[in-house]
Design a protein around this motif. Structure first.
Motif, mmCIF file in Angstrom:
data_model
loop_
_atom_site.group_PDB
_atom_site.id
_atom_site.type_symbol
_atom_site.label_atom_id
_atom_site.label_comp_id
_atom_site.label_asym_id
_atom_site.label_seq_id
_atom_site.Cartn_x
_atom_site.Cartn_y
_atom_site.Cartn_z
ATOM 1 N N UNK A 1 0.563 -1.271 -0.008
ATOM 2 C CA UNK A 1 -0.192 0.241 -0.611
ATOM 3 C C UNK A 1 1.050 1.529 -0.433
ATOM 4 N N UNK A 2 2.172 1.582 0.647
ATOM 5 C CA UNK A 2 2.827 2.788 0.872
ATOM 6 C C UNK A 2 3.466 2.616 -0.714
ATOM 7 N N UNK A 3 3.685 1.110 -1.310
ATOM 8 C CA UNK A 3 4.033 1.695 -2.706
ATOM 9 C C UNK A 3 3.335 2.036 -3.462
ATOM 10 N N UNK A 4 1.333 1.944 -3.540
ATOM 11 C CA UNK A 4 0.733 2.371 -4.363
ATOM 12 C C UNK A 4 0.331 3.795 -4.088
ATOM 13 N N UNK A 5 0.566 4.154 -2.635
ATOM 14 C CA UNK A 5 0.156 5.486 -2.415
ATOM 15 C C UNK A 5 1.893 7.093 -2.825
ATOM 16 N N UNK A 6 2.525 6.608 -2.641
ATOM 17 C CA UNK A 6 3.770 7.053 -3.587
ATOM 18 C C UNK A 6 3.513 7.653 -4.908
ATOM 19 N N UNK A 7 3.280 9.350 -4.620
ATOM 20 C CA UNK A 7 2.613 10.070 -6.127
ATOM 21 C C UNK A 7 4.202 9.923 -6.888
ATOM 22 N N UNK A 8 3.919 10.016 -8.656
ATOM 23 C CA UNK A 8 5.059 9.986 -8.757
ATOM 24 C C UNK A 8 5.355 11.274 -8.998
ATOM 25 N N UNK A 9 6.665 11.179 -9.438
ATOM 26 C CA UNK A 9 7.470 12.918 -9.338
ATOM 27 C C UNK A 9 6.977 13.842 -11.076
ATOM 28 N N UNK A 10 6.683 14.429 -10.354
ATOM 29 C CA UNK A 10 6.231 15.888 -11.729
ATOM 30 C C UNK A 10 7.761 16.419 -12.506
#
Length: 195
Positions: free
Chosen positions: A79-88
């Motif tokens: 879940x922590x991996x999914x919660x990480x937002x992709x860098x802009x």
């Protein structure tokens, strides 16, 4: 966690209080606690027909608890991996000039860097956008067309009516860099919402 003194007293002969475990005796910690070697314990656990298995239920509860904890921890990590937002993307204006030969139009030149794993939101430009890839690999796409993967030296065009549906770094390890040249109306934003 059970009191080790209490656990050891369960194994003491009748009428005799168990002594605290002595770990300096050369016995394993398990043997020091319940007076049983790992081989004896393994054979006792395998023989489930014996009624003198005081630790079997506790052992199963501990195994169940550890297995549950492992699943929960794995879920938290995922879940922590999914919660990480992709860098802009990192956008830098290189040049902006009005075009006297084209009244009401200007050229905007941008340097764009996609960090590893970067993903852009869906948008449009209301301009002609010309992309030239300098480094890395990017994936670009507009509504109604198949996405394309671009490498250094490749180009891509977006028209004023195109909706830019896909813009991302093809790599999660390496950055990508490209230049965008926009031919647009003076005073209009370079990036507009897709709707």
């Amino acid at each position: 966690m059970p009191n080790l003194q209490h656990v050891a007293s369960l194994r003491a002969p009748t009428g005799e209080r168990a002594r605290p475990p002595h770990f300096g005796s050369g016995a394993s910690p398990r043997q020091a606690i319940d007076g049983e070697s790992s081989n004896e314990r393994a054979s006792r656990l395998v023989d489930s027909s014996r009624p003198d298995l005081p630790f079997q239920e506790t052992d199963m509860r501990i195994i169940g608890f550890v297995a549950s904890l492992a699943l929960v921890c794995t879920g938290v990590v995922l879940a922590g991996e999914e919660a990480v937002e992709a860098p802009a993307p990192i956008v830098t204006t290189l040049s902006q000039r009005t075009l006297p030969d084209y009244p009401g139009k200007e050229v905007l030149m941008l340097a764009v860097e996609y960090p590893p794993g970067a993903v852009e939101h869906t948008h449009r430009h209301d301009a002609n956008a010309f992309v030239y890839v300098l480094q890395g690999s990017i994936v670009m796409g507009v509504a109604g067309a198949n996405p394309v993967t671009l490498k250094p030296g490749d180009t891509f065009h977006e028209g004023p009516d195109d909706v830019h549906t896909i813009g991302r770094n093809a790599s999660r390890r390496d950055p990508a860099k490209f230049v965008v040249v926009l031919l647009k109306d003076i005073g209009k934003p370079a990036v507009l919402p897709a709707d």
